[in-house]
Scaffold this active site. Structure first.
Site, PDB file in Angstrom:
ATOM      1  N   SER A  36      11.219 -34.200 -30.113  1.00 11.08           N
ATOM      2  CA  SER A  36      11.728 -32.910 -30.522  1.00 11.08           C
ATOM      3  C   SER A  36      13.198 -32.931 -30.946  1.00 11.08           C
ATOM      4  O   SER A  36      13.651 -31.992 -31.607  1.00 11.08           O
ATOM      5  CB  SER A  36      11.562 -31.920 -29.377  1.00 11.08           C
ATOM      6  OG  SER A  36      12.373 -32.290 -28.272  1.00 11.08           O
ATOM      7  N   SER A  46      11.275 -37.445 -26.510  1.00  6.34           N
ATOM      8  CA  SER A  46      11.958 -36.630 -27.523  1.00  6.34           C
ATOM      9  C   SER A  46      13.307 -37.159 -27.986  1.00  6.34           C
ATOM     10  O   SER A  46      13.886 -36.615 -28.916  1.00  6.34           O
ATOM     11  CB  SER A  46      12.142 -35.200 -27.009  1.00  6.34           C
ATOM     12  OG  SER A  46      10.942 -34.487 -27.147  1.00  6.34           O
ATOM     13  N   LYS A  67      22.082 -31.103 -29.512  1.00  9.63           N
ATOM     14  CA  LYS A  67      20.768 -30.487 -29.683  1.00  9.63           C
ATOM     15  C   LYS A  67      20.800 -29.044 -29.175  1.00  9.63           C
ATOM     16  O   LYS A  67      21.436 -28.761 -28.143  1.00  9.63           O
ATOM     17  CB  LYS A  67      19.734 -31.288 -28.900  1.00  9.63           C
ATOM     18  CG  LYS A  67      18.297 -30.816 -29.072  1.00  9.63           C
ATOM     19  CD  LYS A  67      17.360 -31.683 -28.222  1.00  9.63           C
ATOM     20  CE  LYS A  67      15.903 -31.301 -28.424  1.00  9.63           C
ATOM     21  NZ  LYS A  67      14.992 -32.104 -27.591  1.00  9.63           N
TER      22      LYS A  67
END
Lengths: 197, 501
Positions: free
Chosen positions: B157, B181, B82
């Site tokens: 996210s 997330s 990420k």
């Protein structure tokens, strides 16, 4: 919406004799406080008092002066309506949040604290959105937390000590590689303190 | 070639060990698939093909030369990271314009550990800006699409990481979980996502959002894969004083045990109004499956669950407003020259941050400002204590808790963008656990009539990831949901974008 607020309030006052209304705390101006029960003052960012009611009645959050609606002409005609106690009545649930909206000045003040330049549109948008998020957050006031210790971290944190020994660190060039402006191996920044040389 | 991309981490590990597959072949297969499909899915912000192939070649070399040694199970396994977790030399944008050109000169501890285990880094995945969001639509660059239906969000996210794993664009991935997330996008993308206990994984090199909540988590297509990744990244790190010096079990070894007699708690507060009926049914059926495997089902209560959302949306923005004060245009990131120093700060931050980040900075600044601190931040921190106590009491009666991960399956792109509270409600089942700092996993437990995956959340006690993983593995072994993979539909996506103005 405004008219209905005052209409409802009017009905309420008729049904409730003046004698049973709760007294308003000292120093609290008319039109400043919309909720009943014990109060404690919270200074606003502008320094003027606003009021948040405690626990059970907590949803009636305080308002700043700027957010107060003009009082209706009825107030001048009916002394009962202009009695401070009237403004202390807990409004019916349907209108509790109507006065919660942040003022534009508050939004601008917070933006200044946060060092954010905002467009006029953004200010208006955040005014709406932050108001509704804060309104939602008012549910927390339903809980009595007077005896509860706050949680800042879930870990039992202790100081972490180590020997004062030199360890490998980033080379200066790497540390400066992402800087927009550098000079002689330093970060170059705009003037911080102005004055005579 | 596409079958290679559909391998799970343990399957790939076995093929690599047997010498039937090389890491270079596997990495190349994934890169080819990314080139073919990532234009539609948009999982990656940065792709590092040369670096990945180089790392893969060196993994193959290690395997060839060290035949006798006990090699890491992740040697040569291609992963995605990420874009809030630093990888030395690759851009780390956090999905924000303010870090558009930022290239970190170091790697996060979690990434260092993966690299030491021989894993291959394919690239950096899309995220809501600074990990603030539940749909990956808050990325300043582009939205990521759900591989099961390209007109829908992957969750967020860590939506890029979840979508990459679901679509076979990486065998596993790292994400970060502050309020859900990792778990929520895992649920919406039909993959496994685990958020460990706060303190289990070092946060060094993870860009800070809300420091008392942030944890790095892992995605994989199976529980075993997630366990292997978690084992590799866990442990104490002197560079993060909130990482905890507790023994790390060999997670992949603890999965096998059965769950007979294990107590599974079902909190009554997680049956909320507005939950999608298929989600409720699937989770109820999953509880039945756990019971049929010998688990004892216990009714428990987490009475302060409904307060987790307002607590989170005061605490996390408050911490974020302090953490994001570092983006001042002086040492790294965007810098826009203003009239003076203060104007430079304001212009840089005003132009560099997107709307959700600004909204949360404003909210957090307000909640911490003079006169409001007690009513908002302190109040929220006190209710956070009540939420932690709920979990202490519930977990005294059971070993794990089982709930839905998200109240709905994946929603349409654009559906909730304009209403922050609707978007925040996506995290209603994941926030409380984050506030308590406990571990949780999401794994597939069904599909709705539109073919969208449903996630089951299993939560456990502090530093007891082992039990959480064991229950998840037992459920996964008894079901076949994780074997379904999305058919990537490029055509239908083109049609649907043409239809929308």
């Amino acid at each position: 919406m405004n008219t209905s607020l005052y209409q409802k309030a009017f009905v309420f006052i008729i049904l409730n004799p003046k004698g049973v209304l709760p007294p308003c705390p000292q120093g609290q101006g008319r039109g400043r406080c919309f909720s009943a029960g014990p109060y404690y003052p919270l200074p606003t960012s502008r320094g003027d008092p606003t009021f948040v009611s405690q626990k059970n009645l907590g949803i009636g959050i305080g308002i700043t002066e700027r957010a107060v609606r003009p009082r209706p002409p009825l107030c001048n005609l009916l002394p009962v309506l202009s009695h401070p106690a009237f403004w202390c009545i807990m409004p019916p649930a349907s209108m509790r949040f109507e006065t919660m909206k942040l003022s534009l000045a508050q939004v601008e003040h917070v933006a200044q604290l946060a060092q954010l330049s905002l467009s006029d549109q953004e200010k208006e948008l955040f005014r709406e959105q932050l108001s509704s998020i804060l309104e939602y957050a008012q549910r927390l006031q339903e809980l009595d937390t007077s005896a509860i210790a706050p949680t800042a971290t879930v870990l039992p944190l202790e100081n972490v000590m180590r020997d004062d020994q030199i360890q490998p660190s980033l080379p200066q060039t790497d540390a400066l590689a992402n800087a927009p402006h550098t000079q002689d191996g330093y970060f170059r920044v705009p003037v911080v303190l102005e004055g005579d040389e | 070639m596409s079958e290679l991309a559909q391998l799970t981490i343990p399957e790939a590990r076995d093929l690599l060990r047997l010498g039937e597959l090389s890491s270079v072949e596997l990495t190349q297969a994934l890169l080819n698939r990314i080139l073919a499909h990532d234009n539609d899915i948009k999982a990656y912000l940065t792709l590092a093909p040369e670096l990945a192939l180089e790392q893969a070649a060196s993994a193959d070399q290690i395997r060839a030369s060290d035949k006798e040694q006990d090699l890491s199970p992740l040697l040569g396994i291609p992963l995605a990271i990420k874009d809030v977790i630093c990888v030395e030399g690759l851009p780390n944008t956090c999905g924000s314009r303010i870090l558009e050109n930022y290239v970190p000169p170091f790697s996060a501890t979690a990434v260092e550990k993966l690299r030491r285990a021989g894993a291959v880094v394919l690239g950096k995945t899309n995220t809501d800006e600074f990990a603030m969001g539940s749909s990956t639509e808050n990325s300043a660059y582009f939205a990521t699409h759900n591989p099961w239906d390209l007109s829908r969000v992957p969750g967020g996210s860590s939506g890029g990481s979840a979508a990459a794993v679901a679509a076979g664009l990486a065998l596993g991935a790292l994400g970060s979980d502050t309020g859900g997330s990792v778990r929520q996008p895992a649920s919406l993308c039909g993959v496994v996502g685990i958020k460990p206990t706060y303190g289990r994984v070092s946060r060094w090199g993870l860009v800070a959002f809300a420091s008392s909540l942030d944890q790095i988590g892992c995605f994989a297509r199976t529980v075993t894969g997630a366990a292997l990744l978690l084992g590799a990244i866990s442990g104490y790190d002197t560079r993060d004083s909130t990482s905890v010096n507790a023994p790390v079990p060999e997670y992949s070894q603890v999965l096998a045990g059965d769950i007979r007699g294990l107590r599974v708690g079902v909190p009554k507060e997680y049956a909320i109004e507005g939950m999608q009926p298929e989600v409720e049914d699937a989770v109820r059926a999953a509880v039945g499956t756990l019971a049929s495997l010998g688990a004892e089902i216990v009714d428990v209560s987490l009475p302060h669950t409904s307060y987790a959302l307002p607590v989170y949306y005061l605490v996390a923005p408050a911490e974020a407003s302090a953490n994001l004060a570092r983006y001042d245009g002086m040492r790294y990131g965007l810098s826009l020259e203003g009239l003076d120093l203060w104007d430079t700060y304001r212009q840089t931050r005003g132009q560099g941050f997107g709307p959700e980040v600004k909204r949360r900075i404003m909210l957090g600044t307000y909640a911490l400002s003079a006169g409001y601190y007690d009513a908002y931040y302190r109040k929220a921190s006190q209710v956070r204590t009540l939420i932690r106590e709920d979990f202490d009491q519930a977990l005294a009666k059971c070993d794990v808790l089982v709930t839905p991960t998200s109240p709905t399956t994946a929603f349409k792109l654009g559906e909730k963008v304009s209403d922050p509270i609707q978007m925040y409600l996506q995290d209603v089942f994941t926030l409380a656990l984050s506030l308590a700092g406990l571990p949780g996993i999401s794994l597939p437990c069904g599909f709705d009539p539109s073919g969208l995956p449903i996630g089951l959340q299993i939560m456990g006690g502090a530093f007891d990831e082992a039990t959480v993983l064991r229950v998840a593995h037992a459920y996964e072994s008894a079901t076949a949901w994780h074997r379904q993979t999305p058919t990537l539909q490029r055509q239908s996506y083109r049609k649907s974008t043409e239809a929308t103005p």
